[in-house]
Design an enzyme around this catalytic site. Structure first.
Site, PDB file in Angstrom:
ATOM      1  N   PRO A 145      21.651 -14.102  15.797  1.00  0.00           N
ATOM      2  CA  PRO A 145      21.232 -13.586  17.104  1.00  0.00           C
ATOM      3  C   PRO A 145      20.316 -14.580  17.828  1.00  0.00           C
ATOM      4  CG  PRO A 145      20.953 -11.924  15.386  1.00  0.00           C
ATOM      5  CD  PRO A 145      21.259 -13.227  14.692  1.00  0.00           C
TER       6      PRO A 145
ATOM      7  N   ASP B  36      12.310 -12.229  12.423  1.00  0.00           N
ATOM      8  CA  ASP B  36      12.001 -13.490  11.747  1.00  0.00           C
ATOM      9  C   ASP B  36      10.759 -13.317  10.888  1.00  0.00           C
ATOM     10  OD1 ASP B  36      12.345 -16.480  11.429  1.00  0.00           O
ATOM     11  OD2 ASP B  36      10.240 -16.317  12.048  1.00  0.00           O
TER      12      ASP B  36
ATOM     13  N   TYR C 281       3.990 -14.323   5.359  1.00  0.00           N
ATOM     14  CA  TYR C 281       3.366 -13.561   6.449  1.00  0.00           C
ATOM     15  C   TYR C 281       2.739 -12.243   5.991  1.00  0.00           C
ATOM     16  CZ  TYR C 281       6.175 -16.589   9.579  1.00  0.00           C
ATOM     17  OH  TYR C 281       6.758 -17.651  10.223  1.00  0.00           O
TER      18      TYR C 281
ATOM     19  N   SER D 150      13.130 -25.273   7.834  1.00  0.00           N
ATOM     20  CA  SER D 150      12.186 -25.105   8.944  1.00  0.00           C
ATOM     21  C   SER D 150      11.203 -26.259   8.896  1.00  0.00           C
ATOM     22  CB  SER D 150      11.469 -23.753   8.793  1.00  0.00           C
ATOM     23  OG  SER D 150      10.510 -23.599   9.805  1.00  0.00           O
TER      24      SER D 150
ATOM     25  N   SER E  48       2.507 -20.022  20.927  1.00  0.00           N
ATOM     26  CA  SER E  48       1.600 -18.993  20.389  1.00  0.00           C
ATOM     27  C   SER E  48       0.598 -18.531  21.450  1.00  0.00           C
ATOM     28  CB  SER E  48       0.844 -19.509  19.149  1.00  0.00           C
ATOM     29  OG  SER E  48       1.728 -19.986  18.179  1.00  0.00           O
TER      30      SER E  48
ATOM     31  N   ASN F 188      11.042  -9.692  26.878  1.00  0.00           N
ATOM     32  CA  ASN F 188      11.506 -10.841  26.090  1.00  0.00           C
ATOM     33  C   ASN F 188      12.935 -10.683  25.572  1.00  0.00           C
ATOM     34  OD1 ASN F 188       9.003 -11.923  26.546  1.00  0.00           O
ATOM     35  ND2 ASN F 188       8.186 -11.488  24.520  1.00  0.00           N
TER      36      ASN F 188
END
Ligand SMILES: NC(=O)c1ccc[n+]([C@@H]2O[C@H](COP(=O)([O-])OP(=O)(O)OC[C@H]3O[C@@H](n4cnc5c(N)ncnc54)[C@H](OP(=O)(O)O)[C@@H]3O)[C@@H](O)[C@H]2O)c1
Length: 325
Positions: free
Chosen positions: A20, A61, A66, A186, A240, A290
């Site tokens: 996506p 994500d 996290y 990443s 950010s 968004n």
């Protein structure tokens, strides 16, 4: 806004999986220095992720580091239980192999590690993925990424290269057994990618998730990824919220001309430049904005005007991956 050109809703990865184009960012906290506390604040995810699901987000994500996967797992579980959602309706990304954070940043040492400090990298990855899946209450993730190419303070380039090879070979094993539908990396530079392609020619990464926004551009890296059919995902698509990016006068004026917010304009620029995006917001109106990106179209000249904002000094919200050997 009107409905979307279909091709911007997802990107087909080289193994055929549909990625996506807009996924909700699941990292909460402050690592840019805007507040006194530096580190992850997973408790902020309860309300934000719940609102994001209500707002229609179906791609998330996340990362082992996290600390928000248990929260996403609980919220998804409630919707699976009610029958509102099924597993196939959502696209969940996790990342493993986040290096230890610098000492002033409060990120769990249980979820981060340096490759030169663990006795068995492959086993650590298998354990971490099972912990992530347990937290998510899922049997598999849709996308598994190597979070960083190596420890921040490492000075041994040969070791770092071998460690990346081991990590990637373990990812291949996890992919082959179906624990992840797609795999990628990443924070990889062209140099990191070239080494990996040479060291493990049998499995090309499907995605490279990197920091890109109007003040941090990576045209050479993007061109290389395009050549190798590696999809580019822009993390921190708004830097950010730092550096006054969302107040930039050029962006404000372009957004006004199109009748959209600066956030929408920036995301639309990313999509038209071929990147997928991971906007994060705790605000219901902004998170809905968004996802509402498909009724506006920027001209090539406008895209170039935004590209040009990154011509000066690069401003990053995360460390420069080029400094990771
Ligand atoms: N792979 C990696 O190493 C890596 C590193 C960093 C981030 N990421 C991923 O990228 C995701 C997003 O990055 P990020 O969390 O650093 O930040 P970001 O999405 O670039 O920016 C978030 C900031 O932008 C504001 N914002 C969001 N939508 C807005 C809009 N439409 N208009 C104005 N302001 C808006 C938010 O404020 P409000 O909440 O008040 O709206 C928040 O302050 C992360 O959550 C994570 O999933 C990955």
């Amino acid at each position: 806004m009107t409905d979307a050109p279909f091709e911007l809703r997802s990107v087909t990865l080289h193994n055929g999986v549909e990625l996506p184009t807009v996924a909700f960012g699941c990292a909460f906290g402050d690592w840019v220095g805007a507040t006194e506390f530096q580190g992850f604040l997973p408790e902020q995810a309860w309300r934000a992720l719940s609102l994001a699901l209500d707002a229609g987000y179906r791609a998330f994500d996340g990362a082992h580091a996290y600390g928000t996967e248990g929260i996403l797992g609980d919220l998804l579980g409630q919707r699976f239980a009610s029958g509102e959602l099924q597993r196939e309706d959502v696209f969940v990304t996790t990342k493993l192999a986040h290096p230890a954070a610098p000492p002033h940043i409060n990120i769990s040492h249980l979820r981060t590690w340096d490759a030169d400090k663990v006795p068995d990298i492959a086993q650590r990855l298998r354990d971490d993925l099972m912990r992530s899946l347990d937290d998510l209450r899922l049997g598999y993730v849709d996308l598994l990424l190597m979070h960083w190419p190596g420890p921040f303070a490492n000075t041994d380039a040969a070791f770092a290269r071998r460690a990346r090879q081991t990590i990637w070979e373990t990812f291949a094993e996890l992919y082959e057994k179906g624990a992840a539908r797609a795999v990628g990396v990443s924070n990889f530079t062209v140099g990191h990618l070239r080494q990996l392609l040479e060291d493990v020619p049998g499995l090309r990464p499907m995605v490279n998730q990197v920091e890109v926004h109007p003040y941090c551009r990576a045209p050479e890296l993007e061109a290389f990824c395009r050549e190798q059919e590696i999809a580019v995902t822009a993390y921190a698509p708004f830097a950010s919220g730092a550096f006054g990016l969302l107040q930039d006068p050029t962006l404000v004026s372009l957004a006004k001309a199109h009748g959209v917010s600066v956030g929408q304009l920036v995301l639309r620029w990313h999509l038209q430049r071929g990147r997928t995006v991971l906007p994060k917001s705790s605000n219901e109106t902004r998170m809905r904005q968004n996802r509402d990106l498909f009724g506006v179209s920027l001209s090539e000249e406008e895209l170039q005007t935004i590209d040009a904002l990154g011509a000066g000094e690069t401003r990053r919200s995360c460390p420069d991956p080029a400094a990771v050997l």
